[in-house]
Write an enzyme that holds these catalytic residues in place. Structure first.
Site, PDB file in Angstrom:
ATOM      1  N   CYS A 129       0.833  -1.206   0.000  1.00  0.00           N
ATOM      2  CA  CYS A 129       0.000   0.000   0.000  1.00  0.00           C
ATOM      3  C   CYS A 129       0.865   1.251   0.000  1.00  0.00           C
ATOM      4  O   CYS A 129       0.487   2.286  -0.532  1.00  0.00           O
ATOM      5  CB  CYS A 129      -0.889   0.030   1.231  1.00  0.00           C
ATOM      6  N   CYS A 186       3.601 -29.519  -2.790  1.00  0.00           N
ATOM      7  CA  CYS A 186       3.817 -28.311  -1.976  1.00  0.00           C
ATOM      8  C   CYS A 186       4.937 -28.554  -0.959  1.00  0.00           C
ATOM      9  O   CYS A 186       4.982 -29.589  -0.289  1.00  0.00           O
ATOM     10  CB  CYS A 186       2.520 -27.936  -1.253  1.00  0.00           C
ATOM     11  N   CYS A 236       2.948 -28.450   2.742  1.00  0.00           N
ATOM     12  CA  CYS A 236       1.935 -29.437   3.133  1.00  0.00           C
ATOM     13  C   CYS A 236       1.888 -30.653   2.216  1.00  0.00           C
ATOM     14  O   CYS A 236       1.013 -31.507   2.352  1.00  0.00           O
ATOM     15  CB  CYS A 236       0.555 -28.781   3.210  1.00  0.00           C
TER      16      CYS A 236
HETATM   17 ZN    ZN Z   1       0.496 -26.432   0.661  1.00  0.00          ZN
END
Ligand code: ZN
Length: 250
Positions: free
Chosen positions: A186, A243, A246
């Protein structure tokens, strides 16, 4: 809950989906809000007004005049103060029953892990990818639901990663760290004030639903807001089997 609490939260208790039991879960809860800026402001204010028992507010920044256009937790008088202290004062005026724990730090490492482990729900209201990935890792490790939001220009994003069962996608599935994502802030890009309010309030809504155990969370979907045309889109999210956070090989 005592009589005052039953009155204070009566409009929640009147909702059959929440009732006394759901409100009691909210009152007993500890929520970690990372970032006391544009998203963290409305999120923390609704969590406090709704009666979350312990609210941990983490931010290493001080209130600046340029924040006040959208960071509604802070007032003109709080310019120069630590955002977490200004936030604590505002939240105490809304609901003195809430214990606000101010942490003037950019949470990382062991401190982040400790706070995530103690929390029932984590709200990512920060403005940088490094923290977002660290928070996601800690939430996956400690199996905590993560409610994440982002707002820039006229655009908003909202996602819930319910990592309690370790089955759904995580933040890293969606935005792999290896991809060189340009940090858009921002500070340089501008942001339409109410977009942070819409997304931050939606983060509070998802967090309260998770705590009360009602409805269906946003988990598994990404919600995108084009505020310039007031157009909402929802995209299904899939877990990335490879990933780094995970995936199956972790
Ligand atoms: Zn993940």
């Amino acid at each position: 809950m005592n009589d005052d609490q039953l009155l204070r939260y009566s409009r929640h208790i009147l909702l059959p989906e929440i009732d006394v039991e759901g409100q009691q879960h909210i009152v007993d809860a500890r929520v970690l809000v990372i970032g006391a800026g544009g998203l963290g402001s409305p999120a923390a204010m609704y969590l406090a007004s709704a009666g979350v028992g312990t609210l941990v507010l983490a931010d290493d920044d001080d209130v600046d005049l340029t924040n006040l256009q959208r960071q509604i937790l802070h007032t003109h008088e709080s310019v120069g103060q630590a955002k977490v202290m200004s936030g604590k004062a505002t939240l105490a005026r809304i609901n003195p029953e809430v214990e606000v724990v101010p942490l003037k730090t950019r949470l990382k490492g062991q401190a982040l892990e400790e706070q995530v482990a103690l929390a029932d729900v984590v709200l990512d209201c920060c403005d940088n990818f490094e923290t977002r990935h660290a928070v996601n890792r800690a939430c996956f490790k400690h199996r905590k639901p993560l409610v994440s939001g982002a707002a820039i220009r006229f655009d908003g994003q909202l996602y819930v990663f319910d990592l309690r069962e370790g089955e759904g996608p995580c933040y890293h599935c969606l935005f792999p760290e290896a991809e060189d994502v340009e940090t858009v802030r921002c500070a340089t890009m501008g942001v339409f004030a109410p977009i942070t309010g819409i997304i931050g309030a939606s983060q509070a809504a998802e967090a309260l639903k998770l705590l009360a155990g009602c409805g269906t969370s946003l988990a598994g979907r990404l919600l995108l807001l084009d505020g310039l045309n007031m157009d909402w889109r929802s995209i299904g999210l899939a877990k990335d089997p490879s990933c780094a956070v995970c995936g199956v090989n972790v």
